[in-house]
Design a protein around this motif. Sequence first.
Motif, short mmCIF file in Angstrom:
data_model
loop_
_atom_site.label_atom_id
_atom_site.label_comp_id
_atom_site.label_asym_id
_atom_site.label_seq_id
_atom_site.Cartn_x
_atom_site.Cartn_y
_atom_site.Cartn_z
N VAL A 37 80.01 25.99 -20.86
CA VAL A 37 79.40 26.85 -19.84
C VAL A 37 80.34 28.00 -19.46
CG1 VAL A 37 78.07 24.92 -18.90
CG2 VAL A 37 80.29 25.48 -17.91
N SER A 38 79.72 29.04 -18.92
CA SER A 38 80.48 30.10 -18.25
C SER A 38 79.69 30.43 -16.99
CB SER A 38 80.65 31.33 -19.15
OG SER A 38 79.41 31.91 -19.41
N PHE A 39 80.42 30.65 -15.91
CA PHE A 39 79.78 30.98 -14.64
C PHE A 39 80.72 31.85 -13.84
CE2 PHE A 39 81.83 26.84 -14.25
CZ PHE A 39 82.64 27.00 -13.13
N ASP A 40 80.16 32.52 -12.87
CA ASP A 40 80.93 33.41 -12.03
C ASP A 40 81.43 32.65 -10.80
OD1 ASP A 40 81.91 36.04 -11.22
OD2 ASP A 40 80.41 35.88 -9.63
N CYS A 41 82.74 32.67 -10.61
CA CYS A 41 83.37 32.07 -9.43
C CYS A 41 83.72 33.21 -8.48
CB CYS A 41 84.61 31.30 -9.85
SG CYS A 41 85.52 30.60 -8.46
N LEU A 42 83.32 33.11 -7.25
CA LEU A 42 83.53 34.19 -6.27
C LEU A 42 85.00 34.56 -6.15
CD1 LEU A 42 82.09 36.04 -4.27
CD2 LEU A 42 82.37 34.28 -2.55
N THR A 43 85.90 33.58 -6.21
CA THR A 43 87.33 33.87 -6.01
C THR A 43 88.09 34.12 -7.31
OG1 THR A 43 87.81 31.50 -5.97
CG2 THR A 43 87.48 32.59 -3.84
N GLY A 45 86.49 34.93 -10.55
CA GLY A 45 85.77 35.64 -11.60
C GLY A 45 85.12 34.68 -12.58
N GLU A 46 84.95 35.15 -13.83
CA GLU A 46 84.28 34.34 -14.83
C GLU A 46 85.13 33.13 -15.23
OE1 GLU A 46 81.89 34.68 -19.03
OE2 GLU A 46 83.51 36.09 -18.66
N ARG A 47 84.49 31.98 -15.27
CA ARG A 47 85.14 30.73 -15.67
C ARG A 47 84.41 30.18 -16.88
NH1 ARG A 47 87.98 28.26 -11.33
NH2 ARG A 47 88.79 27.01 -13.02
N ARG A 48 85.14 29.60 -17.80
CA ARG A 48 84.57 28.96 -18.99
C ARG A 48 85.12 27.54 -19.08
NH1 ARG A 48 82.07 32.33 -22.48
NH2 ARG A 48 82.36 34.56 -22.15
N HIS A 49 84.20 26.59 -19.28
CA HIS A 49 84.60 25.19 -19.36
C HIS A 49 83.72 24.43 -20.34
CE1 HIS A 49 87.40 25.38 -16.00
NE2 HIS A 49 86.49 26.06 -15.33
N ARG A 50 84.23 23.29 -20.76
CA ARG A 50 83.50 22.37 -21.63
C ARG A 50 83.42 21.04 -20.88
NH1 ARG A 50 87.09 22.02 -25.14
NH2 ARG A 50 87.70 19.88 -24.87
N PHE A 51 82.21 20.58 -20.66
CA PHE A 51 81.98 19.34 -19.92
C PHE A 51 81.27 18.33 -20.81
CE2 PHE A 51 82.05 22.57 -16.55
CZ PHE A 51 82.96 22.01 -15.68
N VAL A 125 77.27 19.68 -13.08
CA VAL A 125 77.29 20.83 -13.98
C VAL A 125 75.87 21.32 -14.15
CG1 VAL A 125 77.84 21.60 -16.32
CG2 VAL A 125 79.33 19.93 -15.18
N VAL A 126 75.62 22.58 -13.79
CA VAL A 126 74.29 23.18 -13.88
C VAL A 126 74.38 24.36 -14.85
CG1 VAL A 126 72.31 24.04 -12.57
CG2 VAL A 126 73.97 22.53 -11.46
N PRO A 127 74.28 24.09 -16.17
CA PRO A 127 74.53 25.11 -17.17
C PRO A 127 73.69 26.38 -17.04
CG PRO A 127 74.47 22.97 -18.21
CD PRO A 127 74.02 22.79 -16.79
N ASP A 129 72.93 27.96 -14.34
CA ASP A 129 73.34 28.79 -13.20
C ASP A 129 74.37 29.83 -13.63
OD1 ASP A 129 71.70 27.23 -11.64
OD2 ASP A 129 73.28 26.53 -10.29
N ARG A 130 74.19 31.07 -13.21
CA ARG A 130 75.17 32.14 -13.45
C ARG A 130 76.32 32.07 -12.46
NH1 ARG A 130 71.82 37.13 -12.73
NH2 ARG A 130 73.68 37.59 -11.58
N CYS A 131 76.03 31.55 -11.27
CA CYS A 131 77.03 31.42 -10.20
C CYS A 131 77.51 29.97 -10.17
CB CYS A 131 76.37 31.80 -8.88
SG CYS A 131 77.29 31.35 -7.42
N GLY A 132 78.77 29.76 -9.86
CA GLY A 132 79.34 28.41 -9.86
C GLY A 132 79.13 27.61 -8.59
N GLY A 133 78.31 28.08 -7.67
CA GLY A 133 78.14 27.41 -6.38
C GLY A 133 77.65 25.98 -6.45
N ARG A 134 76.85 25.66 -7.48
CA ARG A 134 76.34 24.28 -7.58
C ARG A 134 77.20 23.42 -8.51
NH1 ARG A 134 69.88 24.07 -8.09
NH2 ARG A 134 70.24 25.29 -9.97
#
Length: 149
Positions: A37-43, A45-51, A125-127, A129-134
Amino acid sequence: MTATTAPPAVRFHGSVDAPLRLTVAQLRALPAHRAEVSFDCLTDGERRHRFEGPKLWDAVREARPRIDLRGRKQRLRFLLAVTGADGHCAVLSWAEIDPDFGGQRVLLATSADGAALDRAGPQLVVPADRCGGRYIGGVTEVWIGPVAR
């Protein structure tokens, strides 16, 4: 963890017939799925992870929700509130994870970037979602219930 400290567990409760607690090790016994996944973290920026971990759908079904899965419209009244150890909470609709509707591959991850989450607790993990809030770390509970009328 000391010998007296229990591992983190997720409590499934609400409108269910079999309230239960599942540790990360117990979640690992369910069918595993992977998500990059990649999502936008408010603090940050873009984050990329493998879950990796089971679908939220599969974990929730272990608690036997009081939902008639033969019908469809009545399922649309149900919500899931997922809470983390830090008190952060996010709500999903039943339809988001139900295969008859959105069927999203929302995970309760048991590992992140190859690291086991046994000590921290699972991560929501909500793949889609563009935003990382969830993306909730250290999930402690999942409440399942209908919208009150």
